[in-house]
Structures are given as structure tokens and as C-alpha cells.
Design an enzyme around this catalytic site. Structure first.
Site, PDB file in Angstrom:
ATOM      1  N   GLU A 101     -46.043   4.938 -43.106  1.00  0.00           N
ATOM      2  CA  GLU A 101     -45.074   5.578 -42.024  1.00  0.00           C
ATOM      3  C   GLU A 101     -44.471   6.985 -42.763  1.00  0.00           C
ATOM      4  O   GLU A 101     -43.433   7.195 -42.532  1.00  0.00           O
ATOM      5  CB  GLU A 101     -43.866   4.721 -41.905  1.00  0.00           C
ATOM      6  CG  GLU A 101     -44.204   3.819 -40.649  1.00  0.00           C
ATOM      7  CD  GLU A 101     -43.120   3.017 -39.989  1.00  0.00           C
ATOM      8  OE1 GLU A 101     -43.080   2.964 -39.026  1.00  0.00           O
ATOM      9  OE2 GLU A 101     -42.051   2.840 -40.738  1.00  0.00           O
ATOM     10  N   ASP A 141     -35.869  -0.810 -49.662  1.00  0.00           N
ATOM     11  CA  ASP A 141     -36.343   0.167 -48.648  1.00  0.00           C
ATOM     12  C   ASP A 141     -35.396   1.298 -48.935  1.00  0.00           C
ATOM     13  O   ASP A 141     -34.484   1.675 -50.170  1.00  0.00           O
ATOM     14  CB  ASP A 141     -36.187  -0.287 -47.280  1.00  0.00           C
ATOM     15  CG  ASP A 141     -37.354   0.395 -46.695  1.00  0.00           C
ATOM     16  OD1 ASP A 141     -37.236   1.674 -46.243  1.00  0.00           O
ATOM     17  OD2 ASP A 141     -38.344  -0.302 -46.259  1.00  0.00           O
ATOM     18  N   HIS A 162     -40.588   5.486 -47.149  1.00  0.00           N
ATOM     19  CA  HIS A 162     -39.623   4.242 -47.420  1.00  0.00           C
ATOM     20  C   HIS A 162     -38.817   4.533 -48.803  1.00  0.00           C
ATOM     21  O   HIS A 162     -38.674   3.608 -49.092  1.00  0.00           O
ATOM     22  CB  HIS A 162     -39.851   2.868 -46.999  1.00  0.00           C
ATOM     23  CG  HIS A 162     -40.137   3.065 -45.486  1.00  0.00           C
ATOM     24  ND1 HIS A 162     -39.478   2.694 -44.469  1.00  0.00           N
ATOM     25  CD2 HIS A 162     -41.209   3.050 -44.589  1.00  0.00           C
ATOM     26  CE1 HIS A 162     -39.925   2.576 -43.444  1.00  0.00           C
ATOM     27  NE2 HIS A 162     -41.067   3.017 -43.602  1.00  0.00           N
TER      28      HIS A 162
END
Ligand SMILES: *[C@@H]1O[C@H](CO)[C@@H](O)[C@H](O)[C@H]1NC(C)=O
Ligand SMILES: *[C@@H]1O[C@H](CO)[C@@H](O)[C@H](O)[C@H]1NC(C)=O
Ligand SMILES: *[C@@H]1O[C@H](CO)[C@@H](O)[C@H](O)[C@H]1NC(C)=O
Length: 602
Positions: free
Chosen positions: A342, A218, A271
């Protein structure tokens, strides 16, 4: 917490004269004998057909567990007479025990060559006869035979006298409801060592979960040693927190030997910072900026630390191609997860290449930017030169289709992993024609409910009961004592989720299965097993044989003794599962029910 003692009085029947056998997940179809158990000594394995090391090794492990544990299930008979859920033996039945011993296991695998891939046949049958010495197992594939062993090893128990026994006659015919039954681990936020990953796989094999989704990296760290870009692991947490290619292969072979697929994920374009910025800082936007949750117009990330791939920089795609291609050469599953969740628009405010792109054409918006990603990254992911085989199937987080922003057009052959809005998004995606894996965060996120983890948070500095602040019981779920997705999802919450109930038949056919993610901002070796287990076993049964009984009623109350027993069994097998209740509740079935009415849950 005290409940009225009316239940306790009913349940302390005292006589512990029966041993329950209650394997998890409950088989689809099982008929139990009533004449009592026979002695077991199944040392001999006879494989009908081609030699199959995966099957013989699996039997060695199951036999090893049987003989080393001499398992004694703890649940007694259900004290509510009409609610007898356990096949049991009583002292009188015990006296009827046959004189011959079950000495051998015969296994017939129809197709030993079927690869462990999505949709492979996992069915099996077990027959424990009333006479003769042989337990017979049949399976269409190796992977079904492995499931037969994990059922059988839960059926063979101590005879209380130094030996082993098994109920008889028993006839089981079993197969999963869903082909995709998974958990997700995250080695990007905190590192997880190989032994702990193996421990998760052990729990999966015992509960018949078959997909380990591995969120490899990540923004926080890049733990994967890369031959194409050795500098990426400069962003591992330490030299001791790196997976070599051999480590990855070791996890794969450990998992495959236990019937568990491993689906890798490299989360892109969001990410993404650690590792990537070591290749070339110009392929990461807003890396190491202040994430700015306190000044929202400057917000660049959902959590520290920020960083997203520069979608408009051609060099990004060179790096993506090499990383994807190298990992595709290691991970053998047809599925590969390419992230997609996201994306934060504010991050690209710090990207000159992106702001110039928007300035050049005022009609462009962030949906167009994501479409640019799809149009340029997908050809890399689908090019067979970059994959091991021609059967690559891509998975993405649903955001690429359902979030704001989202791409304008994403091909329908990409499997969407849905985590927002519960049944609503499942419906949205399947009605649009996407296959989905259900990970609805309000039911299946195993990391929720441990508090907000960001520091310097004044919301915790509250000197009154948060409930009193505004009378809202949910008030403290945010920063004031809860995580974003609080509360904690209990095993009952997980099991009760009727995720496909509002779908048409056609939509329901697009649900491949379920997966419980355990994001690891607050997990590493010390907590992963207790957060994962035994809750993942509730998901396992939900996806293997469902949460309904034959009459179509919710059977979560019946699951109680099964999952309490199974938790003990996991611990005995080296999986550090957390206790769910006082052990008293395990030894006194239904004493700890909230309602006396056994049909209270519908
Ligand atoms: C980014 O820039 C735009 C335009 O200057 C501005 O309106 C916005 O508030 C900034 N931040 C975010 C998070 O979009
Ligand atoms: C400007 O962007 C819009 C929206 O993406 C697109 O339809 C249009 O073709 C673009 N115009 C030019 C000149 O690139
Ligand atoms: C199914 O639809 C009904 C009626 O629209 C709704 O009340 C219910 O909450 C839905 N259930 C699920 C699981 O989506």
C-alpha cells in the site's frame, strides 16, 4: 429471522442417546470401531527413543486438559439417517465396553531433532487398539507428535460416570495438505497483551495451525523495545504497551512448545512512521500530515496516520539494517516478512528529496522509486551478517509486484502474500513463478464487516434505509455502515474458498498455504479471540485436510457440527471463541440448515 418449520419437525427426534466424537480438523484418514468405547487412563507416557521435553510437556498439557475437562461433546447423532457423520456410541454399544483400561501412550518419534521450520514433516498416526493397554502414536518429528496429542485429547471424553473413555479400535493416519497454515495478529494499531497472544496460540495448537504471522508495528505505534534505538518506543502507546526482547522470546518459546512458528513482520517502506521518526525525522516522509481523504489530490495515506520511509535517504537504510538485524537475532524462523504493501504516491509529494529526484529526470516514475527500495533494501535483508542463519526466506505483501505502483523487478525467491482480487492474483503470481501464501481479503480477512472506523463521517448521517438510496445492496459497505472489505467473512465463506481450483499443477505447487489476517484497527484484547475464533478453525481444516469429502464434494455441511463442537471445546480450553449459532443448533444437528438437501452446497 424465521425459516419454515418443516426442518424443525424433522429434527426433533428427541432421543439423545449418543455422544459424538468429531475432532477438528478432520483427520485425513480415520477408521472407527463400532463395538463401543473403552475406559481411558492414559497417565503414563512412554517415549521410545531420545528424551524429548517438548513431547512430554505437550502430553502433560493434553492429559491435563483431558482430566480437568472430562469433555462431553454435545452433538447428537445426525437425525438424517443417511447422513451419519459421527462415530458414536449408543447405550447398547456402551454395554460392550471392554474390561481393560487404556493406561499408557507410547510415542515413537523418528527424528526428534527436526527443527520447527517451513516444510517440516507434521504427519502422525494414532492407534487405539481393541485389546491391550497401550495407545500407540508414531510421528516423523516432534511436531507431528504434538498434532497427535491435540487429536487424541479431542477423542477422550467423559463416560458420564466420573471416568473417561475413548472409541476403539481407532486408526488414524494424518498429515496436512499445506505446510503453511496461519493467522496474522497486528500489534501496531492496538496493543495485544502476552496472555491474549498465548490464547491465540492455544487455539492454533488445538486446530493444528502452525504459523503466527506477527505484524509487529504500523504507522500508529511502535511497541517493540529496541536495544539499537531505545527512542523508538517513545511511539509506543504507553510504557505498559511495549514488548521487551524477553517478551518476544517468551512468545516464541510458548509458540514453539506448541508447534507454532512465529514469523515477524516489520512493514516497510509504507505503513512506517511511529518509531522510525524517533530515530531521525528525516527518514520518514509525510509523517503526521493530514491524510486527506476528502481532498484526494492531497491524499497521503490509506488510513490515518500517514508516514512512509524516505526511500531515497541513505540514513533510512542504516536504520532499516539495525532494526532488521536486531529482530533477526530474536526471531528464529527462517521466514521474515518485510511488508511492502500500500505505498501511497501522494505521501512523497511532501518529500523534497523525492520531488527533486523526479525533477532531475522526467523519465522516472513511482515504479522506479519502488525499484530503488528493492535494490537498496534487499541486500540488507539477504545479507547473512544481518540474519541468524543462511536460510532466510523473505515474505512480502503482493503489492510490490501487483499494485500500482510496483517495483519493476522483484526476485522470484521472495514469497508473496496475496490479498487482492482473489483467485485472479493467485494465478497472476504463481504463473509468474512466485510462491504464494493466500490471504485473499474477500475470503480470509477477519477484521471486515465491523463498520468504517474513521470519525467525522457524514456518510453515516443517512435518514433512510441505505438500500433505498440507489437500490444497490452493497451501498452501505463503504462509509455508510460497512468497512472497506465488508461484509463479515463467515466460517462458511472461509471454508468454501477453492483458492487453487483454477491453477495448473505447476502453479498449484507454488501455493504454500493460507493465512487469515486480523488487522487490529478495531481489535485489542477485548475482541481478538472472538473475531479470530472459531473462524480460524475453518481455515485450519481447509488447509489441513481440505473442504472436500472423499468423493470430491464440498463438505461444509458436515463441518457444521464439527466446528460448533470445536467452538465449545475452545471455550472450555480458555479461548474466548464467539458462538456461531444458537446452541439449539449444536444439540439438533441439521435443524438450522438453510436447505434440507444435504448436497445443496457443491
Ligand atoms: C502530487 O503531486 C502531483 C504533481 O504535482 C500532482 O499531480 C498530484 O495530484 C499530487 N497528489 C498525489 C496524491 O499524487
Ligand atoms: C532517467 O530515468 C530513466 C527511468 O528510470 C532511466 O532509464 C534513465 O537512465 C535515467 N537517466 C539518467 C540520466 O539518470
Ligand atoms: C475459474 O475459471 C472459470 C473460467 O474462466 C471462472 O468462471 C471461475 O470463476 C474461476 N474460478 C476461480 C475460483 O477462479
Amino acid at each position: 429471522m424465521h425459516f419454515p418449520s418443516v426442518f424443525a419437525a424433522l429434527c426433533v427426534s428427541g432421543v439423545v442417546n449418543a455422544v459424538a466424537v468429531n475432532p477438528l480438523p478432520a483427520p485425513t484418514s480415520v477408521t472407527w470401531g463400532t463395538s463401543g468405547p473403552r475406559a481411558f487412563n492414559g497417565r503414563n507416557l512412554a517415549l521410545n527413543g531420545a528424551p524429548n521435553n517438548v513431547v512430554s510437556d505437550a502430553w502433560s498439557r493434553a492429559y491435563g486438559a483431558i482430566t480437568s475437562l472430562h469433555w462431553v461433546p454435545q452433538a447428537t447423532e445426525a437425525p438424517i439417517a443417511t447422513y451419519a457423520v459421527f462415530p458414536t456410541y449408543t447405550p447398547s454399544a456402551k454395554s460392550k465396553r471392554g474390561t481393560t483400561t487404556l493406561n499408557s501412550i507410547t510415542v515413537q518419534v523418528a527424528d526428534s531433532n527436526a527443527a520447527l521450520q517451513h516444510g517440516v514433516d507434521e504427519s502422525y498416526t494414532i492407534s487405539v487398539p481393541a485389546t491391550g493397554e497401550v495407545i500407540t502414536i508414531t510421528a516423523k518429528t516432534t511436531w507431528g507428535a504434538l498434532h497427535a496429542f491435540t487429536t487424541l485429547q479431542q477423542l477422550v471424553i467423559s463416560d458420564g460416570n466420573g471416568g473417561l473413555m475413548i472409541e476403539q479400535p481407532v486408526s488414524i493416519s494424518d498429515a496436512p495438505l499445506y505446510p503453511y497454515r496461519g493467522i496474522m495478529i497486528d500489534s501496531g494499531r492496538n496493543f495485544i497483551t502476552l496472555p491474549k497472544i498465548y490464547e491465540q496460540i492455544d487455539g492454533m495448537a488445538l486446530s493444528k495451525l502452525n504459523v503466527l504471522h506477527w505484524h509487529l508495528d504500523d504507522a500508529q505505534s511502535w511497541p517493540i523495545q529496541m536495544a539499537s534505538y531505545p527512542s523508538m518506543t517513545l511511539d509506543a502507546y504507553s510504557a505498559n504497551e511495549i514488548y521487551s526482547a524477553q517478551n518476544l522470546r517468551d512468545v516464541l518459546s510458548y509458540a514453539t512448545a506448541r508447534g507454532v512458528r512465529v514469523i515477524p513482520e516489520v512493514d516497510m517502506p509504507g505503513h512506517a512512521s511511529s518509531g522510525w521518526k524517533q530515530i531521525d525525522p528525516s527518514i520518514v516522509a509525510c509523517a503526521d500530515s493530514w491524510w486527506s481523504n476528502d481532498n484526494w489530490p492531497l491524499h497521503t495515506a490509506v488510513e490515518p496516520n500517514p508516514g512512509q520511509l524516505e526511500i531515497l535517504n541513505p540514513k533510512t537504510y542504516t536504520a532499516v539494517q539495525k532494526v532488521y538485524s536486531e529482530l533477526s537475532g530474536i526471531f528464529t524462523d527462517n521466514f521474515f516478512h518485510v511488508g511492502g504493501d500500500e505505498l501511497q504516491t501522494g505521501c512523497y509529494n511532501l518529500s523534497t528529496i523525492t520531488t527533486a529526484w523526479f525533477a532531475a529526470n522526467s523519465s522516472r516514475n513511482y515504479d522506479d522509486l519502488l525499484q530503488y527500495w528493492i535494490d537498496n533494501a534487499l541486500p540488507i535483508f539477504t545479507n547473512t551478517a544481518n540474519t541468524r542463519n543462511s536460510k532466510r526466506q523473505l515474505m512480502m505483501w503482493e503489492d510490490m509486484v501487483t499494485a500500482a505502483p510496483h517495483a519493476n523487478s522483484v526476485p522470484k525467491d521472495i514469497i508473496m502474500q496475496t490479498w487482492n482480487n482473489g483467485p485472479f492474483n493467485i494465478k497472476t503470481l504463481t504463473s509468474a513463478g512466485y510462491q504464494v501464501v493466500v490471504s485473499s481479503s474477500d475470503w480470509f480477512y477477519l477484521d471486515c464487516g465491523f463498520g468504517g472506523w474513521v470519525s467525522n463521517d457524514p456518510r453515516y448521517d443517512v435518514q433512510v434505509n441505505p438500500d433505498e438510496v440507489d437500490g444497490n445492496p452493497n451501498f452501505n459497505w463503504g462509509g455508510n455502515g460497512g468497512s472497506w472489505c465488508a461484509p463479515y467473512k463467515t466460517w462458511q465463506r472461509i471454508y468454501d474458498y477453492d483458492f487453487a481450483s483454477n491453477l495448473t499443477k505447476e502453479e498449484a505447487s507454488l501455493v504454500l498455504g493460507v493465512e487469515a489476517p486480523l488487522w487490529s484497527e478495531q481489535s485489542d484484547d477485548t475482541t481478538i479471540s472472538s473475531k479470530m475464533w472459531p473462524r480460524a478453525a475453518a481455515l485450519a481444516e481447509l488447509s489441513w485436510s481440505g473442504n472436500k469429502n472423499a468423493a470430491g464434494e464440498n463438505r461444509v455441511t458436515e463441518l457444521t457440527q464439527r466446528i460448533l463442537n470445536f467452538r465449545e471445546y475452545l471455550v472450555a480450553n480458555g479461548v474466548a471463541a464467539t458462538p456461531l449459532m444458537p446452541k439449539y443448533c449444536l444439540q439438533h444437528p441439521h435443524a438450522c440448515d438453510l436447505y434440507y438437501n444435504q448436497a445443496a452446497v457443491v
